[in-house]
Enzyme design. Structure first.
Site, PDB file in Angstrom:
ATOM      1  N   PRO A   1       0.852  -1.201   0.000  1.00 10.92           N
ATOM      2  CA  PRO A   1       0.000   0.000   0.000  1.00 10.92           C
ATOM      3  C   PRO A   1       0.885   1.248   0.000  1.00 10.92           C
ATOM      4  O   PRO A   1       1.544   1.547   0.992  1.00 10.92           O
ATOM      5  CB  PRO A   1      -0.802  -0.138   1.299  1.00 10.92           C
ATOM      6  CG  PRO A   1       0.022  -1.013   2.178  1.00 10.92           C
ATOM      7  CD  PRO A   1       0.800  -1.929   1.282  1.00 10.92           C
TER       8      PRO A   1
ATOM      9  N   ASP B   1       5.950   2.765   2.006  1.00 12.15           N
ATOM     10  CA  ASP B   1       5.085   1.636   2.346  1.00 12.15           C
ATOM     11  C   ASP B   1       4.278   2.029   3.581  1.00 12.15           C
ATOM     12  O   ASP B   1       4.819   2.171   4.677  1.00 12.15           O
ATOM     13  CB  ASP B   1       5.950   0.404   2.628  1.00 12.15           C
ATOM     14  CG  ASP B   1       5.136  -0.860   2.873  1.00 12.15           C
ATOM     15  OD1 ASP B   1       3.938  -0.741   3.182  1.00 12.15           O
ATOM     16  OD2 ASP B   1       5.719  -1.956   2.766  1.00 12.15           O
ATOM     17  N   HIS B   2       2.956   2.188   3.403  1.00 11.87           N
ATOM     18  CA  HIS B   2       2.118   2.684   4.497  1.00 11.87           C
ATOM     19  C   HIS B   2       1.925   1.652   5.603  1.00 11.87           C
ATOM     20  O   HIS B   2       1.382   1.974   6.672  1.00 11.87           O
ATOM     21  CB  HIS B   2       0.761   3.125   3.940  1.00 11.87           C
ATOM     22  CG  HIS B   2       0.171   4.288   4.678  1.00 11.87           C
ATOM     23  ND1 HIS B   2       0.609   4.697   5.924  1.00 11.87           N
ATOM     24  CD2 HIS B   2      -0.838   5.148   4.349  1.00 11.87           C
ATOM     25  CE1 HIS B   2      -0.086   5.729   6.335  1.00 11.87           C
ATOM     26  NE2 HIS B   2      -0.974   6.032   5.396  1.00 11.87           N
ATOM     27  N   ARG B   3       2.342   0.400   5.369  1.00 15.83           N
ATOM     28  CA  ARG B   3       2.304  -0.591   6.451  1.00 15.83           C
ATOM     29  C   ARG B   3       3.379  -0.304   7.493  1.00 15.83           C
ATOM     30  O   ARG B   3       3.251  -0.697   8.659  1.00 15.83           O
ATOM     31  CB  ARG B   3       2.514  -2.001   5.895  1.00 15.83           C
ATOM     32  CG  ARG B   3       1.454  -2.470   4.914  1.00 15.83           C
ATOM     33  CD  ARG B   3       1.848  -3.798   4.295  1.00 15.83           C
ATOM     34  NE  ARG B   3       3.121  -3.698   3.589  1.00 15.83           N
ATOM     35  CZ  ARG B   3       3.745  -4.736   3.033  1.00 15.83           C
ATOM     36  NH1 ARG B   3       3.208  -5.951   3.120  1.00 15.83           N
ATOM     37  NH2 ARG B   3       4.882  -4.563   2.402  1.00 15.83           N
TER      38      ARG B   3
ATOM     39  N   VAL C   1       5.418   2.957   7.409  1.00 17.97           N
ATOM     40  CA  VAL C   1       5.584   4.388   7.634  1.00 17.97           C
ATOM     41  C   VAL C   1       4.220   5.065   7.587  1.00 17.97           C
ATOM     42  O   VAL C   1       3.439   4.829   6.659  1.00 17.97           O
ATOM     43  CB  VAL C   1       6.504   5.009   6.554  1.00 17.97           C
ATOM     44  CG1 VAL C   1       6.673   6.501   6.786  1.00 17.97           C
ATOM     45  CG2 VAL C   1       7.858   4.303   6.535  1.00 17.97           C
TER      46      VAL C   1
END
Length: 543
Positions: free
Chosen positions: A339, A515-517, A519
């Site tokens: 994501p 990577d929104h998982r 950061v």
């Protein structure tokens, strides 16, 4: 005579041969290139280790090879070439009766020797060299305790991150015990099994006493059994139930797992009904053709409809090279699994640009020319030290972060064959001058297709610069297992308010994808602001 083997390729297997530079009978020098390979990332030349004459080549263009594979023979004893040829000619001209007389004593000696009454002692068989891989998973055990096996019979099938491999017994005999099971992780030197070897003398005696005619008949039967079936392939079985024992190599099994195909439902059309890659692909095509084009895949992604573009006008086809195909696969994997979010910023690099020009004048006599990229790399390295989460990778189970104590940064390089990413190691410990020289050298090797695969591995963070081409902003794709990438667009002069008036300043657009998982937005914003601060005043980096 020297056997020509493929050297360590740094991890890749089944690498395609795209060029053969010599022929049988050619004289070659040490280090002279013999064949050229092309991986998904680069091309590489395989040289001769010693000088000599090429006796034979066992490969052709289009074949795929791995580390340790034999691809020919080299006669490195040039001084004895004529003598060897004379001896071979004399041997060929020798009378048949004379040759038979020479063979009889050897055969008689074997027959007259009685086998030892005591069985040989059991021996331990260990995992052989795995080409540098460690803790490789056992995905299949093909034998059991009590089985009689041949030296070349496969015992285990292992699967690393790069490839699957079959591990043979290495010695004939009866298995006393197995030391590994499916799911175990093994490394070179680990105990694989305990084996009761066959009595060597008994085996030799039986072979010596076998009549020649019977041997030829047996060989003919084996050849007939190995003959591929000529009938048109019938891949799908007649029922949806498993069809008993499955015969397939590790590469085929891996392909079946990737497609989600149950091997027991596929009919093998190879020798002895062995399942091939073509059988898997044919099976998948039949299953897809049976489904409606509007049906979604298991991942919930609708298929793209096939269009006949020739209906609308003239067309031609241009196949993608290996590098572009690999890039397409990697980017699709990244986009579907990570994501991603992109944040945009600008850095005032007016002072940095003036300093860069001064350094170019200073180092002109040494042939060193600085671009903005090495300065940005130095600023990124410092920012990564301040924000370790950007210098990390998510574990395979997604439960923890792997924090890296080194700072290696990949830099995307545009080459004639596609995008390559050489990695500059320990950027935080190098000067801008050192970074400039290393980046220049590696970028040139990448453009020539000679950059080693090891120089494109181990990156913690990536930089993609389009500033030399143009554009105001873009959204670079994070390349897992990295968690972030920075994009640079073209700097431009803009009016900036200094508190009392608008002044012209050189502004550099920054595009940070992450990577929104791993950061979140606030961390990314702070990372971007810290990077902007360093670019606007590199004295903080130097201190």
């Amino acid at each position: 005579m020297t056997t020509l083997k493929i050297p360590d390729l740094g991890g890749p297997s089944q690498v395609e041969i795209i060029e053969i530079l010599v022929s049988a009978g050619d004289s070659v020098e040490a280090e002279q290139a013999l064949i050229v390979l092309e991986t998904d990332k680069a091309t590489m030349e395989i040289p001769a280790e010693t000088a000599g004459v090429i006796k034979s080549l066992s490969v052709k263009v289009g074949d795929k090879v791995s580390s340790g594979d034999v691809f020919g023979e080299l006669d490195s004893d040039a001084s004895g070439t004529e003598e060897n040829a004379a001896e071979e000619k004399n041997a060929e001209n020798a009378p048949a009766a004379e040759q038979k007389t020479m063979e009889v004593p050897v055969k008689s000696a074997v027959e007259s020797t009685s086998p030892q009454s005591a069985e040989p002692a059991a021996v331990d068989i260990v995992i052989p060299d795995l080409g540098g891989s460690e803790q490789v998973e056992v995905i299949e055990v093909q034998v059991s305790a009590g089985d009689e096996i041949d030296a070349e019979q496969t015992v285990l099938v292992l699967e690393s991150d790069k490839a699957s491999m079959e591990i043979p017994a290495g010695q004939a005999g009866t298995i006393v015990s197995l030391a590994v099971a499916v799911g175990a992780k093994v490394s070179a030197g680990d105990l694989m099994l305990t084996l009761q070897p066959k009595a060597a003398l008994s085996t030799k005696t039986e072979i010596a006493k076998t009549p020649p005619k019977k041997t030829e008949t047996a060989e003919s039967e084996v050849a007939a059994a190995s003959e591929p079936q000529r009938a048109a392939p019938d891949t799908v079985t007649s029922s949806s139930t498993p069809q008993g024992e499955v015969h397939a190599g590790p590469a085929v099994r891996k392909l079946a797992r990737e497609f989600g195909v149950e091997l027991a439902l596929v009919k093998g059309n190879g020798p002895k009904h062995r399942i091939t890659k073509d059988d898997i692909q044919h099976y998948v095509k039949q299953r897809l053709s049976a489904a409606s084009s509007t049906v979604q895949t298991g991942a919930g992604i609708p298929t793209v409809p096939v269009v006949d573009f020739a209906k609308f006008g003239p067309v031609s086809e241009s196949p993608l090279n290996n590098i572009k195909r690999a890039t397409a696969r990697a980017m699709t994997t990244a986009w579907l699994n990570v994501p991603q979010v992109t944040q945009f910023d600008q850095a005032d690099i007016t002072d940095l640009e003036n300093y860069r020009k001064q350094q170019n004048d200073r180092y002109a006599r040494q042939g060193i020319k600085f671009s903005i990229v090495p300065f940005v790399l130095k600023a990124i390295a410092k920012t990564l030290e301040d924000f370790p989460v950007f210098n990390a990778s998510l574990s395979a189970d997604g439960e923890k972060l792997i924090l890296k104590q080194y700072v290696h940064i990949g830099v995307a390089v545009d080459t004639p064959k596609g995008l390559l990413v050489p990695v500059i190691r320990d950027v935080n410990q190098k000067s801008v001058t050192q970074i400039t020289q290393e980046l220049t050298d590696k970028a040139e090797l990448a453009r020539l297709g000679k950059l080693p695969l090891t120089d494109m591995q181990g990156g913690c963070f990536s930089l993609s610069s389009l500033g030399g081409i143009g554009g105001t902003a873009f959204t670079p794709i994070v390349n897992p297992p990295e968690v972030a990438i920075l994009g640079l667009s073209k700097a431009s002069m803009q009016p900036v308010w200094d508190g009392s008036a608008f002044v012209p300043r050189l502004m550099l657009p920054l595009s940070l994808s992450y990577d929104h998982r791993v950061v979140d937005g606030a961390e990314a914003a702070r990372f971007g602001q810290r990077l902007v601060m360093y670019l606007q005043d590199l004295r903080d980096v130097l201190m």
